[in-house]
Write a protein that holds these residues in place. Structure first.
Motif, PDB file in Angstrom:
ATOM      1  N   LEU A 229       0.832  -1.212   0.000  1.00 43.58           N
ATOM      2  CA  LEU A 229       0.000   0.000   0.000  1.00 43.58           C
ATOM      3  C   LEU A 229       0.861   1.254   0.000  1.00 43.58           C
ATOM      4  O   LEU A 229       0.530   2.239  -0.672  1.00 43.58           O
ATOM      5  N   LEU A 230       1.943   1.224   0.748  1.00 34.19           N
ATOM      6  CA  LEU A 230       2.844   2.380   0.733  1.00 34.19           C
ATOM      7  C   LEU A 230       3.462   2.582  -0.648  1.00 34.19           C
ATOM      8  O   LEU A 230       3.642   3.729  -1.092  1.00 34.19           O
ATOM      9  N   ALA A 231       3.779   1.488  -1.326  1.00 31.24           N
ATOM     10  CA  ALA A 231       4.327   1.603  -2.675  1.00 31.24           C
ATOM     11  C   ALA A 231       3.309   2.205  -3.634  1.00 31.24           C
ATOM     12  O   ALA A 231       3.652   3.023  -4.498  1.00 31.24           O
ATOM     13  N   VAL A 232       2.043   1.813  -3.494  1.00 31.55           N
ATOM     14  CA  VAL A 232       0.989   2.385  -4.335  1.00 31.55           C
ATOM     15  C   VAL A 232       0.841   3.877  -4.069  1.00 31.55           C
ATOM     16  O   VAL A 232       0.710   4.692  -4.994  1.00 31.55           O
ATOM     17  N   LEU A 233       0.886   4.267  -2.778  1.00 39.00           N
ATOM     18  CA  LEU A 233       0.805   5.688  -2.443  1.00 39.00           C
ATOM     19  C   LEU A 233       1.984   6.458  -3.031  1.00 39.00           C
ATOM     20  O   LEU A 233       1.825   7.554  -3.578  1.00 39.00           O
ATOM     21  N   ALA A 234       3.163   5.894  -2.892  1.00 38.06           N
ATOM     22  CA  ALA A 234       4.343   6.574  -3.419  1.00 38.06           C
ATOM     23  C   ALA A 234       4.279   6.713  -4.936  1.00 38.06           C
ATOM     24  O   ALA A 234       4.759   7.707  -5.500  1.00 38.06           O
ATOM     25  N   ASP A 235       3.660   5.740  -5.608  1.00 37.36           N
ATOM     26  CA  ASP A 235       3.575   5.794  -7.063  1.00 37.36           C
ATOM     27  C   ASP A 235       2.471   6.730  -7.539  1.00 37.36           C
ATOM     28  O   ASP A 235       2.651   7.483  -8.501  1.00 37.36           O
ATOM     29  N   ARG A 236       1.321   6.691  -6.852  1.00 32.98           N
ATOM     30  CA  ARG A 236       0.182   7.494  -7.289  1.00 32.98           C
ATOM     31  C   ARG A 236       0.256   8.936  -6.816  1.00 32.98           C
ATOM     32  O   ARG A 236       0.015   9.873  -7.586  1.00 32.98           O
ATOM     33  N   VAL A 237       0.576   9.124  -5.540  1.00 34.43           N
ATOM     34  CA  VAL A 237       0.558  10.454  -4.935  1.00 34.43           C
ATOM     35  C   VAL A 237       1.956  11.069  -4.911  1.00 34.43           C
ATOM     36  O   VAL A 237       2.123  12.271  -5.131  1.00 34.43           O
ATOM     37  N   GLY A 238       2.950  10.228  -4.653  1.00 29.80           N
ATOM     38  CA  GLY A 238       4.303  10.747  -4.530  1.00 29.80           C
ATOM     39  C   GLY A 238       4.643  11.088  -3.086  1.00 29.80           C
ATOM     40  O   GLY A 238       3.789  11.551  -2.324  1.00 29.80           O
ATOM     41  N   LEU A 239       5.884  10.824  -2.721  1.00 32.72           N
ATOM     42  CA  LEU A 239       6.360  11.124  -1.366  1.00 32.72           C
ATOM     43  C   LEU A 239       7.603  12.002  -1.458  1.00 32.72           C
ATOM     44  O   LEU A 239       8.735  11.535  -1.282  1.00 32.72           O
ATOM     45  N   PRO A 240       7.426  13.281  -1.730  1.00 32.83           N
ATOM     46  CA  PRO A 240       8.604  14.168  -1.783  1.00 32.83           C
ATOM     47  C   PRO A 240       9.268  14.256  -0.417  1.00 32.83           C
ATOM     48  O   PRO A 240       8.609  14.138   0.623  1.00 32.83           O
TER      49      PRO A 240
END
Length: 459
Positions: A229-240
């Motif tokens: 789920l964290l990977a999906v968030l990082a891919d869709r939303v981005g984690l600057p």
């Protein structure tokens, strides 16, 4: 005499029915008896009670009037909390707290990225409830979630950037590798015998394959799901990346407290065992560390962690400015925790050690199964007292430039938007409420744990 004899007795003074039990006299039971016993039992107690009653009557009405009756609850700037502007006496300026509440929680963390902090808060609350709720199911998974999943997820979410995303990819690959390895070892017994050695399989490893795979697969599954789920968030939303210099408020206070509490207890146990060790080198090193750290104030430890710790590593590997006080606080609390645990170890009778050794248990088995559970139960008040002190000592990190909760309040006091005579008093009152609720919650839970663990010790 029997009941039949009483029924047929010709004497009028023989009572035939049982009287109802009457309440105890007011002089020995009830609120009046408690007041007389606890508040007016002696002349000195009477004087102290009357003095306290005078202080309460003198102070409480003014506090209620200042913080509630004359308080200002809504407003957009300082004019709402100035008496000459509103035309009435003004008490606490709670409108200032409401306006700066987001800053008190997140510090200078970017507004568009605060959803990441909210996710960490939610995971932290879930982990705490999972661990502390006695009736919660799947306790082992809760422990794995709190001590493995939560720290890794918090690092990835709060920091972000290329380093966090690389760490996330590593965790996903590691989880899948463990899943594949366990599948192979579970469903191919010949490989398991080759890996472990013929004749060394335990009873648990000789179970059917699906039973052996059932329990560990939960841990692997939850790791894959959370990190996925964290990977999906990082891919869709981005984690600057959000630099730790922007972190602040309650987030930093909870972070420092959690790291200090989680690491100080196991380190304190190891140091306590080391101080009682029969190996001279281990005992000497443990004593030197404990006495040195306990002999200096926390401010000195923080200064050393902030200025000297980077000198021991190359410049490119210099610890982060927030990581330095985290290490200093954890080591400082571990030294005090070691003495608390050592007190519990010394309270265990010698017969417990002898009984454990007579069962053929080794040193670490004896400590894990027999000695440490009893010792930690004895020193629960001391452990919680150290945790409470650690939570309050987090305010000292401001001297090394970390914006904890109290520092964010102090930073807003110089803001001309809310510069009023009552702003400072209101801000510190809000800080006092926050620290009191957190410390009181830890204290109440420790009392509940003491009562539950001491249920078999009552006489």
């Amino acid at each position: 005499m029997t009941d039949a004899t009483l029924e047929n007795a010709p004497y009028a003074y023989v009572r035939k029915e049982t009287l109802q039990q009457e309440p105890a006299p007011l002089s020995v039971a009830g609120p009046w008896a408690w007041i007389r016993t606890n508040l007016f039992s002696s002349p000195l107690n009477t004087i102290l009670t009357l003095l306290c009653l005078y202080l309460v009557v003198d102070a409480v009405p003014g506090l209620i009037r200042f913080y509630f009756l004359d308080a200002v609850w809504t407003g957009e700037h300082r004019d709402a909390c100035l008496a000459d502007k509103v035309g009435r006496p003004v008490g606490a300026c709670w409108a200032y707290i409401a306006d700066r509440f987001q800053y008190f929680i997140y510090g200078s963390y970017p507004v568009s990225e605060r959803w990441r902090v909210n996710i960490v808060f939610a995971m932290f609350a879930l982990g705490v409830i999972w661990l502390l709720w006695n009736q919660a199911p799947l306790k082992k998974i809760g422990v794995f979630f709190f001590f493995v999943i939560l720290p890794a997820s918090a690092f990835i979410l709060l920091l972000g950037g290329a380093r966090a995303e690389g760490f996330l990819r590593f965790l996903i690959l590691l989880s899948f590798a463990l899943a594949v390895l366990y599948l192979v070892l579970s469903f191919v017994p010949s490989l398991a015998r080759f890996w472990i050695g013929e004749g060394q399989l335990t009873v648990e490893q000789e179970m059917p394959a699906w039973q052996r795979f059932y329990r560990p697969k939960r841990l692997i599954l939850i790791a894959v799901v959370v990190f996925g789920l964290l990977a999906v968030l990082a891919d869709r939303v981005g984690l600057p990346r959000v630099d730790t210099g922007l972190w602040g408020g309650m987030m930093v206070t909870f972070l420092i407290s959690a790291v200090g509490i989680v690491f100080s207890l196991p380190l304190g146990v190891l140091l306590a065992l080391g101080r009682r060790s029969r190996l001279p080198a281990i005992q000497l090193l443990s004593v030197i560390f404990i006495e040195f750290v306990r002999g200096v104030p926390l401010i000195t430890v923080l200064f050393m962690a902030n200025t000297m710790l980077p000198l021991f590593v190359p410049q490119e590997y210099s610890p982060d400015r927030l990581l330095r006080p985290l290490i200093g606080v954890a080591l400082f609390a571990a030294a005090y925790m070691a003495e608390v645990v050592r007190g519990g170890l010394q309270a265990i009778p010698k017969g417990q050690y002898e009984g454990a050794m007579s069962l053929g248990l080794g040193y670490w088995q004896m400590m894990r199964l027999i000695i440490l559970p009893q010792a930690l139960r004895i020193v629960i008040p001391g452990i919680v007292n150290t945790f409470i002190g650690l939570f309050k000592d987090t305010t000292l990190v401001t001297i090394v430039g970390i914006f904890d909760f109290l520092r964010t309040i102090e930073a807003t006091l110089v803001d001309p938007t809310w510069a009023t005579p009552t702003t400072r008093t209101t801000g510190y009152a809000f800080a006092a409420i926050f620290y009191f609720l957190c410390c009181w919650g830890m204290s109440r839970y420790s009392v509940a744990v003491e009562k539950r663990l001491a249920a078999g010790q009552k006489r």
